[in-house]
Every structure is written in C-alpha cells, then in structure tokens.
Motif scaffolding. Sequence first.
Motif: not given
Ligand SMILES: [Mg+2]
Length: 257
Positions: A7, A157, A159, A210, A214
């Motif tokens: 990713k 998202n 992730d 963020g 993750k």
């Molecule tokens: Mg992010």
Amino acid sequence: MRYIVIKCGGSVLDELSSSFFTSISELQNLGFKLVFVHGGGPDINEMLELFKIEPHFVNGLRKTDQQTLKIAEIALIGHTNRKLVEMLQQHNFNAIGIHGSDGYCLQADYINMEELGYVGEIIKVNTQIFHLAMNGNYIPVVTPIGITKDGQKLNINADYAAAEVAKTLHAEQCLFVTNVDGVFIDGSVASSLSQHEVNAYIEKGEISGGMIPKVQSALNAVEKGVESVMIVSGKIAFFENGKWHGTRIFQKEPITK
Ligand SMILES: [Mg+2]
Ligand SMILES: Nc1ncnc2c1ncn2[C@@H]1O[C@H](COP(=O)(O)OP(=O)(O)OP(=O)(O)O)[C@@H](O)[C@H]1O
C-alpha cells in the motif's frame, strides 16, 4: 505463489526515493509477485480546495458526500494512479492501473451512511483481474474505489483496501508505505508493536489521524494470516540486504522465558 501487497500512501507518492524502488526490486528478486494499492489524500485535498470544499475526517476516515466522492474518484484515478504507474514504469517495473470497480474487483458496502456518507468497507475482493495482470507479468496498481452490488461506487480507505487484498490473495507480506519511518512512540520509531500495544497507544492518543486506519488494517491482515505486516517509509531503503526498516505489527507478544 508468494505475493506481497504494497500500500503506497498518497502522503509519500511525490517523495518516493530511488532506494524505495531498489527495495521493491530486491523483494521481486526474492520471487515475490507485487500488487500495489495506492492512497491519495493530498491529491484529493488539492482538488477539493479547487472546488472550495472543506475536507472532514472521522477517526482518520474521510467523510464523503456525493460531490466529494466524485472529486476523490477524479483525483485518484485521473491523477494518483497515473502517477504511480508512470513512476513504476520509469523504474522498469511493468505496471498497469486498475480501478477498484473494474471487473467488480473491490466489492463494498457502506460502513455507516449517516456518519461517513459514501465510504465503504470491502465485503469481497475479486482477484481474477489481478491474476490476469500478473500472469501477463504486469504489476496491478489498484485505486481504492469500491462498488456495491447495486453499482454505487464508494470511497475506501486505501489501508483497509490493501489489507483485504492481502488477505484474499493469501499474501505472505503486506507493507504500508507512508511518509514517516514507522509508528512513532515516545518520539522514536517502534521496531514492533503487538495488538495490545496498538490499542493502548490509540487510546492514549499516541497513534492518531491517518495512522489509526493503518495500524487497524495491519492488525486485521495479521489476524487473518498474513505472515509479515510492516509500516515503512517510502523515503528510505525500507528493505536492504534482507533487513527491514520500519514497524512490524504482530498479534501477540512473543512468549519469553
Ligand atoms: Mg492514510
Ligand atoms: N504514532 C504515530 N507515528 C507516526 N505517524 C503518526 C502517528 N500518529 C499519527 N501519525 C500520522 O499518520 C500519518 C500517516 O497517515 P496518512 O493517512 O496521513 O498517510 P498515508 O496513509 O501514507 O497516505 P494516504 O492516506 O494519502 O494514503 C503520519 O504522517 C503522521 O502525521
């Protein structure tokens, strides 16, 4: 087949170093087949700014109304995906861009329409298109837009999307490449974090924004059998002569005597 899902954070796409590409080529030489999933936070924000729309986040997830969805899709597929594919090609990787809704690749459903709007979670990954690409020696580069069974596209998202792709492919490795050297705890990068530690640090606010989706995606991948899950920086050589640099996420503390 040994798969590695990478990713690549939108946060670092414009700053990927040549040692990043050396690291992925080292992994490829070990026999790994690569699959990329990309984010695109900064590109989406830049375009929202052009349209004078204020971005909103809930626990690191982008609140997405219909207009934001349209803009996110244009930014992700028209700009970010192209950028990563072209960079890979310039470094002699054979890459091909894939929209998450192509071939019903990322099948999704709403997380919570009221709280988040057009934001999805993946309910199924159709890997057929990845295999088609990989059998032709192309590296798939996937945009994290999902599609519901009624054909509504949803913002996912990246992730979360990467973890689901890794689980479905039974990938051996899943990497979250971002703009920091790993997960910072008390001012320095933690070399590894267990599920228990991750939850405690989110609670304490040491892991925020963020980094929350993750580490949650990393844990999800580990729980579902992905052997090695790391959060690494795209600015440095995260894998060099067989040695990793970053934060490894694992489920339980190793048993010590
Ligand atoms: Mg992010
Ligand atoms: N404990 C922490 N350690 C490291 N970074 C943290 C921590 N807590 C919060 N962060 C933030 O998380 C950010 C990384 O997540 P972010 O979503 O911004 O990037 P990304 O996922 O790589 O990119 P994109 O969302 O565009 O795909 C870091 O730049 C940092 O600001």
